[in-house]
Enzyme design. Structure first.
Site, PDB file in Angstrom:
ATOM      1  N   ASP A  34       4.424  -6.219  16.862  1.00  0.00           N
ATOM      2  CA  ASP A  34       3.848  -5.203  17.661  1.00  0.00           C
ATOM      3  C   ASP A  34       2.755  -5.618  18.424  1.00  0.00           C
ATOM      4  O   ASP A  34       2.339  -4.975  19.223  1.00  0.00           O
ATOM      5  CB  ASP A  34       3.775  -4.074  16.801  1.00  0.00           C
ATOM      6  CG  ASP A  34       2.660  -4.170  15.895  1.00  0.00           C
ATOM      7  OD1 ASP A  34       2.392  -5.368  15.699  1.00  0.00           O
ATOM      8  OD2 ASP A  34       2.233  -2.894  15.269  1.00  0.00           O
ATOM      9  N   SER A  35       2.207  -6.803  18.278  1.00  0.00           N
ATOM     10  CA  SER A  35       1.079  -7.601  19.127  1.00  0.00           C
ATOM     11  C   SER A  35       1.866  -7.778  20.495  1.00  0.00           C
ATOM     12  O   SER A  35       1.133  -7.969  21.415  1.00  0.00           O
ATOM     13  CB  SER A  35       1.154  -9.115  18.541  1.00  0.00           C
ATOM     14  OG  SER A  35       2.272  -9.799  18.241  1.00  0.00           O
ATOM     15  N   ASP A  69       8.981  -5.866  13.856  1.00  0.00           N
ATOM     16  CA  ASP A  69       7.700  -5.372  13.328  1.00  0.00           C
ATOM     17  C   ASP A  69       7.939  -3.828  13.870  1.00  0.00           C
ATOM     18  O   ASP A  69       8.089  -3.408  14.707  1.00  0.00           O
ATOM     19  CB  ASP A  69       6.558  -5.825  14.328  1.00  0.00           C
ATOM     20  CG  ASP A  69       5.211  -5.890  13.440  1.00  0.00           C
ATOM     21  OD1 ASP A  69       5.242  -5.490  12.203  1.00  0.00           O
ATOM     22  OD2 ASP A  69       4.397  -6.391  13.767  1.00  0.00           O
ATOM     23  N   LYS A  88       9.409  -5.601   9.512  1.00  0.00           N
ATOM     24  CA  LYS A  88       7.895  -5.619   8.609  1.00  0.00           C
ATOM     25  C   LYS A  88       7.345  -4.434   8.865  1.00  0.00           C
ATOM     26  O   LYS A  88       7.430  -3.806   9.800  1.00  0.00           O
ATOM     27  CB  LYS A  88       7.367  -6.921   9.227  1.00  0.00           C
ATOM     28  CG  LYS A  88       5.944  -6.981   8.713  1.00  0.00           C
ATOM     29  CD  LYS A  88       5.070  -8.258   9.434  1.00  0.00           C
ATOM     30  CE  LYS A  88       4.674  -8.110  10.724  1.00  0.00           C
ATOM     31  NZ  LYS A  88       3.637  -7.041  10.740  1.00  0.00           N
ATOM     32  N   GLU A 131       3.673  -2.446   8.057  1.00  0.00           N
ATOM     33  CA  GLU A 131       2.397  -2.655   7.577  1.00  0.00           C
ATOM     34  C   GLU A 131       1.869  -1.604   6.354  1.00  0.00           C
ATOM     35  O   GLU A 131       2.476  -0.388   6.593  1.00  0.00           O
ATOM     36  CB  GLU A 131       1.278  -2.375   8.721  1.00  0.00           C
ATOM     37  CG  GLU A 131       1.338  -3.440  10.013  1.00  0.00           C
ATOM     38  CD  GLU A 131       0.100  -3.180  10.939  1.00  0.00           C
ATOM     39  OE1 GLU A 131      -0.469  -2.418  10.828  1.00  0.00           O
ATOM     40  OE2 GLU A 131       0.231  -4.169  11.808  1.00  0.00           O
ATOM     41  N   GLU A 189      -3.044 -10.853   6.395  1.00  0.00           N
ATOM     42  CA  GLU A 189      -3.765 -11.164   7.732  1.00  0.00           C
ATOM     43  C   GLU A 189      -5.261 -11.040   7.543  1.00  0.00           C
ATOM     44  O   GLU A 189      -5.784 -10.023   6.835  1.00  0.00           O
ATOM     45  CB  GLU A 189      -3.434 -10.041   8.888  1.00  0.00           C
ATOM     46  CG  GLU A 189      -4.091 -10.180   9.946  1.00  0.00           C
ATOM     47  CD  GLU A 189      -3.332  -9.606  11.399  1.00  0.00           C
ATOM     48  OE1 GLU A 189      -2.372  -8.824  11.062  1.00  0.00           O
ATOM     49  OE2 GLU A 189      -4.040  -9.420  12.403  1.00  0.00           O
TER      50      GLU A 189
HETATM   51  O1  KIV Z   1       2.342  -8.221  15.606  1.00  0.00           O
HETATM   52  C1  KIV Z   1       2.219  -9.394  15.079  1.00  0.00           C
HETATM   53  O2  KIV Z   1       2.212 -10.197  15.950  1.00  0.00           O
HETATM   54  C2  KIV Z   1       1.834  -9.579  13.688  1.00  0.00           C
HETATM   55  C3  KIV Z   1       1.219 -10.926  13.132  1.00  0.00           C
HETATM   56  C4  KIV Z   1       0.019 -10.935  13.779  1.00  0.00           C
HETATM   57  C5  KIV Z   1       1.645 -11.083  11.630  1.00  0.00           C
HETATM   58  O3  KIV Z   1       1.971  -8.682  12.724  1.00  0.00           O
END
Ligand code: KIV
Length: 266
Positions: A43-44, A82, A112, A114, A181
């Site tokens: 989600d970056s 994510d 993934k 969080e 992280e």
């Molecule tokens: O969204 C992302 O890029 C991440 C990584 C930094 C693990 O969650």
């Protein structure tokens, strides 16, 4: 293709795991050709592709679309979607629907999430239904307003104990790996040694079972972003800038297109 069982085996054998974020078809195919083990549609995306200040505005549809693009570019890679802010917290039903969508329509192999011990019951349900889950502990950017800034985690005994408890709860719930992280190396090492499943670090030191970096950061496209934990393997921002300036100047001077670039009638 890698799978969750082979990933655990890699940890057992001491083989390190390389993960990178990918958001589009071409970068995914390059990462696959480079032999990167895991592709994360992070989600970056919100920061480095969509231009938001943080990851909070990213939607399920954003991640789904980019997962589909990454899957089109990488037929053999293990792809992880994510799950964005509020896509899995509102209700278990909604979470199962959203996570399932990534596998069903996105072509992802896993999702993934969080969060720590509080999401363990959800992780248990998802894994029971055949949706592999990667956890994410330490600095969790979706909680940035609650954490109060991007600060290094796991510094105190209390923080370490909480993180160890969460890691263990995620493993017990069936998570196949956990991202750690922005965390002091000593805490990440202790978590890594306490688990059978692999840990993938970003800013969490040398003792994790694998590492992950964001595509744009690793390649030096994210201008001026040089945190201590990052190693940039190229300076693409400057290279791209120079290429675009040359292109613009060629167009303006008439140097492009040239004879070799044009079509002629018979
Ligand atoms: O969204 C992302 O890029 C991440 C990584 C930094 C693990 O969650």
């Amino acid at each position: 293709m890698l799978d969750v069982v082979k990933l655990k085996d890699m940890k057992k054998k001491g083989e390190k795991i390389a993960m990178i974020t990918a958001y589009d078809c071409i970068s995914a195919s390059i990462a696959e050709e480079a032999g990167i083990d895991l592709l994360l549609v992070g989600d970056s995306l919100g920061n480095v592709v969509l231009g938001y200040e943080n990851t909070l505005p990213v939607t399920v549809n954003d991640i789904l679309q980019h997962t589909q693009a990454v899957r089109r570019g990488s037929t053999k890679s293990f792809v992880i979607s994510d799950m964005p802010f509020l896509s899995f917290q509102v209700s278990e039903e909604k979470a199962i629907e959203n996570c399932g969508l990534m596998l069903k329509e996105g072509g992802a192999n896993a999702v993934k999430l969080e969060g720590g011990i509080e999401i363990a019951p959800l992780v248990k349900r998802l894994t029971t239904f055949g949706i592999p889950v990667m956890g994410h502990l330490g600095l969790t950017p979706q909680s940035i307003n609650q954490i109060g800034g991007y600060r290094v985690q796991g510094k105190t005994e209390d923080e370490k104990r909480t993180l160890l408890k969460s890691a263990s709860a995620l493993e017990d719930a069936g998570a196949f790996a956990v991202v750690l992280e922005l965390m002091v190396e000593e805490t990440a090492k202790e978590i890594t040694e306490s688990l059978m499943i692999p840990t993938i670090g970003i800013g969490a030191g040398r003792y994790c079972d694998g590492q992950v970096l964001v595509w744009h950061d690793l390649l030096g496209i994210n201008k001026g972003f040089r945190p201590k934990f990052l190693k940039t393997y190229e300076d693409l921002y400057d290279k791209i800038l120079t290429a675009l300036k040359r292109y613009s100047s060629d167009v303006k001077s008439g140097a492009f297109p040239e004879e070799s670039n044009v079509f002629h009638s018979k």
